[in-house]
Design an enzyme around this catalytic site. Structure first.
Site: not given
Length: 373
Positions: A173, A304
């Protein structure tokens, strides 16, 4: 013809081992995530066939999905479970007043996945084989070990462990309020893992257009597979401009909740990698519609989350895809995916190949049984 005789719906509260933070938390837009709300649908027929499907909600929406599913599921009773496309449309019209995206179609998704699981189980085939698989394994990358709440040393330890377990790539991230912190973390991860490990980053929609341009140029040196969600998920024009200006691929789509929203990204040329989420866009029926559109535009597919569903859908996509590895859902099922040599391998079990665990059933917070009247 066989007929649907019963539908069981349940909401399961899945606790996470630790509170999860990404860029949306650091910018103050969301709270850390401590649990995932799962919606399970179990469908049974008069001839004794069964199918299991699921969807999920993060932070909010679980009770809404359950409530909507309870309202529309009676419309399945007495129907032929083979007619999945027609049944999807019937369920959409049953809840037409609340629209054709968002929580409404996410409730349908669990039922739709259960119907596909039932069909594949009845055929004695893994779902990918029923759909027409192009491959028996799919490239996978890990996300669950790369969140922003973890110090970079922990991120590297997680990545090293997952690579040793057979995962093929690592995503971390970014989107920290301090861009230099992002660059330092990516630089350290790339240095420790080496240039040969596929590496992705995910900004979770937290950059504006100028920041995305600056960060995209700065990240070019690291040879990333893609930059994910650099901008707001609905900024198709901004994503398109970024995709044209950078060498690194742009990925997005996970937050969109309909085929139409994804089609807008594709129309603008906004992504090189499309990331639909079957539970979010209405299930497998809708995912297959989107996959056909993505294939026509020669896009890379990287679904996803929910790898238990998406490994089958990715295996049936013509171009070599990626699947996202998360270990969060492991406690919900008795089975584990086989991961080795950088790939998730399809099981030979029919349907999705998963069974709801007793542990998951102990976490049930809502349950409804719909039967033939």
């Amino acid at each position: 013809m066989d007929r649907i005789e019963r539908v069981t719906l349940s909401t399961v509260r899945l606790p996470l081992p630790a509170a999860i933070s990404d860029a949306k938390v650091l910018t103050g837009r969301q709270r850390p995530m401590t649990e995932v709300m799962m919606l399970f649908a179990e469908i049974g027929t008069a001839d004794g066939h069964t199918g299991t499907g699921f969807g999920y909600a993060k932070r909010a929406g679980g009770p809404a999905q359950f409530a909507h599913a309870v309202e529309i599921a009676p419309d399945l009773i007495g129907e032929d479970p083979n007619d999945i496309g027609r049944l999807w449309t019937k369920l959409v019209w049953a809840g037409a007043s609340v629209g054709r995206s968002g929580a409404a179609t996410q409730a349908i998704a669990a039922l739709d996945v259960a119907l596909w699981d039932l069909k594949a189980r009845r055929a004695g085939l893994p779902l990918a084989k029923l759909l027409g698989a192009y491959r028996d394994s799919v490239r996978c990358y890990d996300t669950s070990g790369g969140f922003l709440h973890a110090p970079v040393a922990e991120v590297i330890d997680n990545a090293t462990r997952n690579l040793a377990l057979g995962v093929g790539g690592i995503k971390i991230k970014v989107g920290h309020p301090d861009p230099e912190t992002d660059l330092a973390r990516v630089r350290e991860v790339r240095s420790r893992l080496g240039d040969d490990v596929p590496l992705m980053v995910d900004a979770n929609q937290q950059w504006d257009r100028p920041t995305a341009q600056r960060m995209g140029r700065a990240l070019e040196e690291f040879g990333l597979v893609w930059i994910e969600e650099p901008l707001d998920a609905y900024d198709a024009a901004g994503h398109a401009e970024l995709a044209r200006s950078l060498d690194t691929a742009i990925a997005s789509g996970e937050m969109l909740t309909s085929v139409g929203e994804h089609a807008e990204l594709i129309r603008h040329g906004a992504v090189d990698v499309i990331q639909p989420d079957a539970p979010r866009i209405g299930g497998i029926t809708q995912f297959l519609r989107l996959a056909a559109l993505a294939e026509q535009h020669h896009l890379t597919l990287a679904p996803h989350f929910a790898m238990e569903i998406h490994v089958h859908l990715a295996a049936a996509y013509p171009h070599e895809p990626w699947v996202e590895h998360f270990d969060w859902l492991h406690p919900l099922f008795d089975e584990r995916p086989a991961i080795r040599d950088g790939r998730i391998h399809l099981s030979t079990r029919p349907g999705l190949g998963v069974t709801i665990s007793e542990r998951a059933r102990a976490w049930t917070v809502d349950r409804a049984e719909i039967h033939q009247r």
